[in-house]
Design a protein around this motif. Structure first.
Motif, PDB file in Angstrom:
ATOM      1  N   ARG A   1      -6.968  -1.445  10.204  1.00 18.86           N
ATOM      2  CA  ARG A   1      -7.051  -1.471   8.731  1.00 18.86           C
ATOM      3  C   ARG A   1      -6.203  -2.608   8.153  1.00 18.86           C
ATOM      4  O   ARG A   1      -6.423  -3.013   7.022  1.00 18.86           O
ATOM      5  N   LEU A   2      -5.231  -3.084   8.929  1.00 17.42           N
ATOM      6  CA  LEU A   2      -4.394  -4.189   8.450  1.00 17.42           C
ATOM      7  C   LEU A   2      -5.214  -5.444   8.167  1.00 17.42           C
ATOM      8  O   LEU A   2      -4.813  -6.300   7.399  1.00 17.42           O
ATOM      9  N   ARG A   3      -6.362  -5.547   8.832  1.00 16.26           N
ATOM     10  CA  ARG A   3      -7.130  -6.791   8.741  1.00 16.26           C
ATOM     11  C   ARG A   3      -7.731  -6.998   7.355  1.00 16.26           C
ATOM     12  O   ARG A   3      -7.911  -8.103   6.912  1.00 16.26           O
ATOM     13  N   HIS A   4      -8.089  -5.886   6.682  1.00 16.16           N
ATOM     14  CA  HIS A   4      -8.752  -6.102   5.390  1.00 16.16           C
ATOM     15  C   HIS A   4      -8.398  -5.067   4.341  1.00 16.16           C
ATOM     16  O   HIS A   4      -8.586  -5.297   3.161  1.00 16.16           O
ATOM     17  N   ASP A   5      -7.821  -3.925   4.731  1.00 16.11           N
ATOM     18  CA  ASP A   5      -7.655  -2.848   3.756  1.00 16.11           C
ATOM     19  C   ASP A   5      -6.491  -3.087   2.798  1.00 16.11           C
ATOM     20  O   ASP A   5      -5.518  -3.735   3.137  1.00 16.11           O
ATOM     21  N   GLU A   6      -6.649  -2.525   1.615  1.00 14.05           N
ATOM     22  CA  GLU A   6      -5.561  -2.452   0.647  1.00 14.05           C
ATOM     23  C   GLU A   6      -4.874  -1.106   0.849  1.00 14.05           C
ATOM     24  O   GLU A   6      -5.540  -0.102   1.119  1.00 14.05           O
ATOM     25  N   PHE A   7      -3.569  -1.070   0.755  1.00 10.59           N
ATOM     26  CA  PHE A   7      -2.864   0.206   0.853  1.00 10.59           C
ATOM     27  C   PHE A   7      -2.263   0.538  -0.501  1.00 10.59           C
ATOM     28  O   PHE A   7      -1.880  -0.360  -1.253  1.00 10.59           O
ATOM     29  N   PRO A   8      -2.189   1.813  -0.826  1.00 14.24           N
ATOM     30  CA  PRO A   8      -1.660   2.204  -2.155  1.00 14.24           C
ATOM     31  C   PRO A   8      -0.165   1.907  -2.251  1.00 14.24           C
ATOM     32  O   PRO A   8       0.497   1.761  -1.232  1.00 14.24           O
ATOM     33  N   PRO A   9       0.346   1.841  -3.463  1.00 16.81           N
ATOM     34  CA  PRO A   9       1.784   1.578  -3.622  1.00 16.81           C
ATOM     35  C   PRO A   9       2.615   2.756  -3.099  1.00 16.81           C
ATOM     36  O   PRO A   9       2.133   3.883  -3.059  1.00 16.81           O
ATOM     37  N   PRO A  10       3.840   2.490  -2.673  1.00 24.60           N
ATOM     38  CA  PRO A  10       4.663   3.544  -2.076  1.00 24.60           C
ATOM     39  C   PRO A  10       5.033   4.639  -3.065  1.00 24.60           C
ATOM     40  O   PRO A  10       5.213   4.370  -4.250  1.00 24.60           O
ATOM     41  N   VAL A  11       5.133   5.854  -2.548  1.00 22.68           N
ATOM     42  CA  VAL A  11       5.467   7.004  -3.396  1.00 22.68           C
ATOM     43  C   VAL A  11       6.936   7.388  -3.240  1.00 22.68           C
ATOM     44  O   VAL A  11       7.417   8.291  -3.899  1.00 22.68           O
ATOM     45  N   GLU A  12       7.640   6.728  -2.344  1.00 20.34           N
ATOM     46  CA  GLU A  12       8.982   7.177  -2.016  1.00 20.34           C
ATOM     47  C   GLU A  12       9.746   5.975  -1.472  1.00 20.34           C
ATOM     48  O   GLU A  12       9.166   5.132  -0.802  1.00 20.34           O
ATOM     49  N   VAL A  13      11.027   5.902  -1.782  1.00 18.41           N
ATOM     50  CA  VAL A  13      11.847   4.799  -1.250  1.00 18.41           C
ATOM     51  C   VAL A  13      12.936   5.389  -0.354  1.00 18.41           C
ATOM     52  O   VAL A  13      13.605   6.346  -0.725  1.00 18.41           O
TER      53      VAL A  13
ATOM     54  N   GLU B   1       3.635   5.942  11.607  1.00 19.93           N
ATOM     55  CA  GLU B   1       3.992   5.126  10.435  1.00 19.93           C
ATOM     56  C   GLU B   1       3.771   3.653  10.775  1.00 19.93           C
ATOM     57  O   GLU B   1       4.319   3.147  11.751  1.00 19.93           O
ATOM     58  N   MET B   2       2.957   2.996   9.940  1.00 17.55           N
ATOM     59  CA  MET B   2       2.592   1.613  10.223  1.00 17.55           C
ATOM     60  C   MET B   2       3.042   0.701   9.076  1.00 17.55           C
ATOM     61  O   MET B   2       2.728   0.965   7.903  1.00 17.55           O
ATOM     62  N   VAL B   3       3.753  -0.362   9.441  1.00 16.79           N
ATOM     63  CA  VAL B   3       4.144  -1.339   8.419  1.00 16.79           C
ATOM     64  C   VAL B   3       2.882  -2.021   7.896  1.00 16.79           C
ATOM     65  O   VAL B   3       2.061  -2.477   8.690  1.00 16.79           O
TER      66      VAL B   3
ATOM     67  N   ARG C   1      12.168  -5.462   2.411  1.00 21.96           N
ATOM     68  CA  ARG C   1      11.381  -4.404   1.791  1.00 21.96           C
ATOM     69  C   ARG C   1      10.191  -4.164   2.713  1.00 21.96           C
ATOM     70  O   ARG C   1       9.367  -5.053   2.925  1.00 21.96           O
ATOM     71  N   VAL C   2      10.158  -2.949   3.282  1.00 20.54           N
ATOM     72  CA  VAL C   2       9.147  -2.660   4.299  1.00 20.54           C
ATOM     73  C   VAL C   2       8.264  -1.521   3.810  1.00 20.54           C
ATOM     74  O   VAL C   2       8.726  -0.386   3.663  1.00 20.54           O
ATOM     75  N   ASP C   3       7.015  -1.810   3.512  1.00 20.80           N
ATOM     76  CA  ASP C   3       6.090  -0.764   3.078  1.00 20.80           C
ATOM     77  C   ASP C   3       5.302  -0.267   4.282  1.00 20.80           C
ATOM     78  O   ASP C   3       4.725  -1.068   5.024  1.00 20.80           O
ATOM     79  N   VAL C   4       5.302   1.040   4.469  1.00 21.06           N
ATOM     80  CA  VAL C   4       4.593   1.591   5.622  1.00 21.06           C
ATOM     81  C   VAL C   4       3.555   2.603   5.153  1.00 21.06           C
ATOM     82  O   VAL C   4       3.670   3.168   4.067  1.00 21.06           O
TER      83      VAL C   4
ATOM     84  N   ASN D   1       2.037   6.176   5.992  1.00 16.88           N
ATOM     85  CA  ASN D   1       2.284   7.364   6.777  1.00 16.88           C
ATOM     86  C   ASN D   1       0.970   8.101   6.957  1.00 16.88           C
ATOM     87  O   ASN D   1       0.426   8.677   6.016  1.00 16.88           O
ATOM     88  N   GLU D   2       0.468   8.078   8.173  1.00 19.06           N
ATOM     89  CA  GLU D   2      -0.881   8.586   8.440  1.00 19.06           C
ATOM     90  C   GLU D   2      -0.965  10.097   8.198  1.00 19.06           C
ATOM     91  O   GLU D   2      -1.963  10.586   7.686  1.00 19.06           O
ATOM     92  N   ALA D   3       0.098  10.827   8.538  1.00 23.22           N
ATOM     93  CA  ALA D   3       0.046  12.283   8.398  1.00 23.22           C
ATOM     94  C   ALA D   3      -0.013  12.674   6.921  1.00 23.22           C
ATOM     95  O   ALA D   3      -0.804  13.533   6.526  1.00 23.22           O
ATOM     96  N   ARG D   4       0.817  12.024   6.124  1.00 21.92           N
ATOM     97  CA  ARG D   4       0.853  12.391   4.698  1.00 21.92           C
ATOM     98  C   ARG D   4      -0.157  11.606   3.881  1.00 21.92           C
ATOM     99  O   ARG D   4      -0.362  11.888   2.685  1.00 21.92           O
ATOM    100  N   GLN D   5      -0.756  10.588   4.476  1.00 25.61           N
ATOM    101  CA  GLN D   5      -1.728   9.730   3.785  1.00 25.61           C
ATOM    102  C   GLN D   5      -1.121   9.111   2.536  1.00 25.61           C
ATOM    103  O   GLN D   5      -1.739   9.077   1.464  1.00 25.61           O
ATOM    104  N   VAL D   6       0.122   8.625   2.687  1.00 29.72           N
ATOM    105  CA  VAL D   6       0.771   7.934   1.566  1.00 29.72           C
ATOM    106  C   VAL D   6       1.487   6.713   2.104  1.00 29.72           C
ATOM    107  O   VAL D   6       1.734   6.600   3.299  1.00 29.72           O
ATOM    108  N   SER D   7       1.844   5.815   1.171  1.00 33.31           N
ATOM    109  CA  SER D   7       2.707   4.695   1.524  1.00 33.31           C
ATOM    110  C   SER D   7       4.149   5.070   1.208  1.00 33.31           C
ATOM    111  O   SER D   7       4.411   5.781   0.236  1.00 33.31           O
TER     112      SER D   7
END
Lengths: 514, 549
Positions: free
Chosen positions: B47-59, B315-317, B328-331, B333-339
């Protein structure tokens, strides 16, 4: 041009039929050779030598046969039929006869083997030249050579594939020989009908062929009984019990009052002198441990070591761990064998476990005052691990403080380097060792090692009823004469397993190891 | 014509006579064993090749973040922990940590999912030795010339066998039935490698060291090895023996996942010339292994690092940027389906370098250029569960490593080999195939598209050459795919300037992966992980008791 010369349908059919016969003949010829070589390696060992010498002798004999074929004259078809019948009977029965001769120890086996190989080889060598001479009348020479030889090699190819894949594993050597003997006789009978026009007074030949066929067929039907009979001759004594467990072939024989146990044909004990082996295994160690209560026996499913241990009234529990349930089963049920071990395996102090020794040790935390490691000799890499520093360290974790380990350690006479390797291995595992030996007539000089965190002390008194050991004689067991004396050896480590190689070298050529 | 008719008759007759089991006449009727085909989180990674990921929900604030829990990342964590530094977190794309040292387990045994052994480390691999001592596997002074190792991990005898001409011979270098002249040439080759192993520069440093970072200055002709392939070099040096060529190609496929026609001669020579590690008490030049391959190292590393620092798996960066105060590292999280967003003072990038280019959009162009030449070999690893130990066949009995000469595979290792057992019983065989016969991208495509049934058929057919009853014995066949298993040391890979650029990292992003060396070896991963950790520690003002890298 001659090759494409028109031929009449009948000669074409004859030629195809004869070439088919060549195929069968070639197959049979190679089968006899392979059967003889395989049988020789099975009975004598050293397969490279056996295969090489048998094949060499056979090829030579075939050459001799080819040369002798020049002296064969008269009616060639008749001669061909006669030779086929001879090959069938001689070749077919070779394996059975050799096996019986070996079992009965009738005459020098190697001489018989090569005599049989030469006889079959000469007869087989006669076949192809005769076929070529028969066909020569109808086919040009270059076609003749190319066709006959091509089919000859094709037959050889077929058998060389079938023999290891199907014949040897499924039919066995004896039946394979007999079956191909039948094929040879079949070719003879086929030739009789094919060439009936060229033969006069065939009745005699037909009768002979029928007799040969019946002989081989009968042999095939009885092959199973014959090999059983031969096996019983090998064991010399009457087999009173035989069973194949997933791990080994267990055979118990009896002759008068001598009961013997064989595992995979290796003698494990003779009731004539097993008390020497087992008294020596148990008492020098255990009699010096008056505080001992809990004992572990690894291997020794015959219960004879347990019998010795139960002589001590203070022993409260004996755990016997033997891989093979079939062994502990018959030694706790068969009346004659229970008599031998004094019904030891049914004693209420004894717990029998059927498991791999190391697995059981890894999965249990129990500690013991006395542990007996009575394993088969280190003749392969799996067994060699039971004589390694790694295994002895594992055993050490199951030794109670002040506890002692007794290890059967093969023969310091026949396998001196192996014996002292086992001693060095116990030392490398951090144990103090006291090696000793005893004479067991069925085995020869046998070796044992006592090992513990503290050095062993000699026993002050033995339990009553021993037939071999005496307190006065015990120090002699711990003295090694010059021909069995200490040798500095490297320990047997799991990553090298030097013991397996040393043991193989030392026992090579010495028959009947423990 | 007539002869052909005759032959045709005979063939038909032979087939008519044949019983099932003779190949060629009847198709295999026994159905294929069941099993899984696992590519890990490849789909997520892609998914890194083309997908957009949502903004992070937690810092989440983490002074040190380690991205990647393979051997490099775990080694970095070990080094921090060893110094008493506790403020770090580990994240991992896959569902389990360990990278190329992951393992699996079933009712029969544990088994490797990738790398299955570690050679006894060289004296210069001080970090590896210190690690093994911390994990309890090295039991004496780690700096001793021949330290004592826990014998449970030393590979038991018999170690290796090679199936050729219908017989299992001892060792992997063909020798049974090999002509005298070829054996002489083999000896000449190994003598040559021996002299290269001893080659040192003016300052006494070995030229072919492991880790590479300790290598001395190479004379020009040695540096020149990196300009041609191993195959060309062998031809050039007059090494032509087919048995030697087979063996050299085998080790290139085995260590680098690549055919020796493509491998840099420098890497090929390094394989033979780098190892001088030995152990005491008879360990010699053995290797460390366990039923789970290198999995025991992962398990013990995790125990050392402690539960509190257990890698956060899945968890994928997906985005990485530098800030004035750190990274600043946005990952995802596959289990929670959030960034999630990690704000870290230091980042250890312990994942394959090619991924970095996908997530760090502001990467300096020379750093991108240093990463760009990396090319990755895909691997397929199959674990076959067997109801019974296979019959040994002719020659040497079952070993730890069992190689078939005429096979596209690298053979198999026996998971239960290190057990002390008399009865054979069920076992697991781990079958390796580096798919080096085709271009990596084609092989990767195959790994993603080819169904389990076709792989299973191919693998069983291959093994059947040496074990004709393999199909009957196999009760399960589980396949693990590694699309980007290791970087390939192609000619030109050993460029000091390029490696220096990678080692410098990107500000507070420190690169720690075997990709920096270009050789996918435990010692390299460990070196770069330890180095990154030590650089962070000194940057934080710590005074190290000793530097291990």
């Amino acid at each position: 041009m001659t090759a494409s010369a028109p031929s009449t349908p009948s000669t074409t059919r004859t030629r195809h039929a004869l070439l088919a016969s060549v195929f069968v003949i070639a197959s049979c010829g190679l089968v006899y050779e392979l059967v003889a070589a395989a049988l020789a390696s099975y009975l004598l060992g050293d397969s490279i030598t056996q295969f090489s010498t048998v094949i060499g002798a056979y090829l030579f004999a075939m050459g001799l046969g080819s040369w002798l074929s020049r002296f064969v004259g008269g009616n060639l078809v008749r001669r061909f039929v006669e030779i086929e019948l001879a090959v069938g009977v001689v070749g077919g029965f070779t394996a059975a006869a050799l096996f019986l001769a070996f079992a009965a120890q009738a005459g020098p086996f190697r001489a018989l083997l090569y005599l049989a190989v030469l006889a079959v080889g000469v007869l087989v060598g006669l076949e192809i030249p005769l076929v070529m001479r028969i066909l020569k009348r109808e086919v040009a020479f270059k076609d003749l050579v190319s066709q006959v030889l091509a089919v000859d090699y094709l037959g050889a190819l077929a058998v060389s594939l079938l023999f290891p894949l199907l014949l040897a594993p499924w039919l066995g050597l004896m039946r394979t020989g007999l079956l191909f003997g039948l094929f040879n006789v079949g070719v003879a009978i086929f030739a009789l009908s094919l060439f009936r026009a060229q033969l006069v007074s065939v009745r005699g030949l037909r009768a002979t062929a029928a007799v040969c066929f019946a002989l081989l067929g009968g042999g095939l039907a009885l092959a199973g009984q014959v090999s059983d009979m031969a096996e019983s001759w090998i064991y010399a004594d009457k087999i009173i019990y035989a069973q194949n467990s997933p791990y080994q072939r267990i055979v118990v024989t009896r002759w008068r009052d001598d009961v013997r146990l064989f595992l995979n044909q290796n003698l494990q004990f003779s009731s004539k002198d097993e008390y020497r082996y087992h008294e020596a295994l148990i008492h020098p160690g255990l009699a010096a441990l008056p505080q001992a209560r809990r004992v572990l026996v690894l291997g020794g499913g015959d219960g004879l070591a347990v019998r010795e241990i139960l002589r001590y009234p203070q022993i409260t529990s004996v755990t016997l761990v033997d891989l093979d349930p079939a062994m502990t089963q018959i030694f706790s049920t068969a009346p004659l064998l229970r008599q031998l071990n004094d019904n030891a395996l049914n004693d209420k102090r004894v717990t029998v476990v059927n498991d791999d020794a190391a697995r059981w040790l890894e999965e249990h935390a129990d500690v013991f005052d006395f542990i007996v490691a009575d394993f088969p000799d280190p003749s392969n890499f799996s067994l060699g691990k039971l004589y390694s520093t790694g295994f002895y360290r594992l055993l050490q974790r199951h030794l109670a403080p002040g506890g002692r380990l007794a290890v059967q350690a093969t023969s310091p006479f026949y396998a001196r380097r192996s014996f002292w390797t086992i001693v060095a291995t116990l030392r490398a595992a951090g144990l103090q060792t006291s090696p000793y030996h005893a004479l067991v007539p069925s085995f020869g000089e046998w070796g044992y090692v006592l090992a513990g965190v503290e050095p062993a002390v000699p026993p002050a008194v033995y339990p009553p009823g021993l037939r071999f050991l005496t307190i006065e004689g015990t120090p002699d067991l711990f003295r090694f004469p010059a021909d069995m004396e200490y040798l500095p050896m490297e320990p047997n480590r799991l990553n090298e397993q030097s013991l397996v190689r040393i043991f193989e070298q030392e026992w090579h050529g010495v028959a009947g190891n423990h | 014509m007539r002869r052909r008719d005759f032959l045709k008759d005979m063939t038909a007759a032979t087939c008519g006579l044949s019983l099932p089991g003779l190949s060629g006449c009847a198709p295999d009727t026994k159905s294929l064993p069941p099993g899984s085909l696992d590519s890990g989180n490849a789909r997520l990674g892609h998914r890194l090749r083309h997908d957009e990921f949502p903004p992070p929900v937690e810092v989440i604030r983490a002074p040190v973040l380690i991205a990647g829990a393979g051997i490099a990342g775990l080694s970095a964590a070990w080094r921090l922990k060893r110094e008493g530094f506790d403020d770090f977190a580990l994240i991992e794309l896959e569902d389990t940590p360990g990278g190329n040292s992951r393992y699996g387990e079933n009712a029969i045994s544990r088994y490797p999912l990738a790398a299955h052994y570690l050679p006894l480390p060289n004296p210069e691999a001080r970090a590896v030795r210190a690690l093994l001592a911390d994990l309890g596997a090295l039991q004496s002074d780690p700096d001793a010339p021949e330290p004592v190792y826990d014998e449970r991990y030393l590979c038991h005898a018999p170690q290796e066998r090679l199936y050729r001409l219908g017989v299992w011979q001892e060792g992997l270098i063909p020798h049974l039935g090999v002509a005298r002249a070829e054996l002489d040439e083999q000896a000449r080759f190994f003598a040559r490698m021996e002299s290269l192993r001893a080659l040192r520069d003016k300052r006494g440093r070995r030229v072919f060291a492991l880790p590479l970072a300790y290598g001395g200055e190479a004379p020009e002709w040695v540096a020149g090895l990196d300009t041609l392939t191993m195959y060309d070099w062998m031809r050039q040096e007059g090494f032509n023996a087919p048995s030697l060529h087979w063996y050299v190609n085998y080790v290139c496929r085995d260590d680098y996942g690549t055919d020796y026609r493509h491998i840099s001669a420098w890497a090929g020579v390094h394989y033979f010339a780098c190892r001088i590690g030995r152990g005491g008490e008879g360990a010699n030049d053995s290797v460390l292994t366990a039923p789970e391959g290198n999995g025991w190292l992962v398990e013990r590393l995790l125990a050392f690092i402690g539960k509190a620092h257990a890698p956060r798996c899945g968890e994928m960066v997906h985005a990485l940027a530098q800030t004035p105060r750190g990274c600043r590292v946005d990952v995802w999280n596959e289990a929670r389906q959030v960034s999630l967003r990690y704000e870290a003072e230091h980042l250890v990038w312990a994942a394959p370098l090619f991924v970095l280019a996908h997530v760090a959009h502001e990467l300096p162009s020379e750093l991108s250029a240093a990463i760009a030449p990396l090319s990755y070999a895909p691997w397929l690893i199959a674990n076959l569960s067997l109801s019974e130990t296979p019959p040994p066949g002719a020659g040497l009995p079952l070993c730890w490593d069992n190689v078939l000469q005429d096979s596209p595979s690298l053979g198999y290792v026996t998971a239960t080999h290190q057990n002390i057992r008399v009865a054979g019983g069920p076992t697991v065989l781990t079958y390796y195939n580096a798919l080096s016969g085709i271009e990596p991208f084609q092989a990767r495509h195959m790994l993603l598209s080819k169904p389990h049934r076709l792989w299973a058929e191919e693998i069983l057919r291959d093994l059947a050459h040496a074990h004709r009853d393999i199909r009957e014995l196999t009760t399960r066949l589980d396949i693990q795919c590694h699309g980007h298993a290791m970087s390939r040391p192609l000619p030109g890979f050993n460029d000091p300037a390029r490696r220096r650029r990678l080692a410098d990292g990107w500000g507070r992003v420190r690169l720690a992966h075997a990709d920096l060396s270009g050789l996918s070896l435990f010692e390299e991963s460990n070196y770069w992980g330890v180095r990154a950790a030590e650089n962070i520690l000194t940057a934080q003002g710590a005074r190290l008791k000793e530097r291990l890298a």
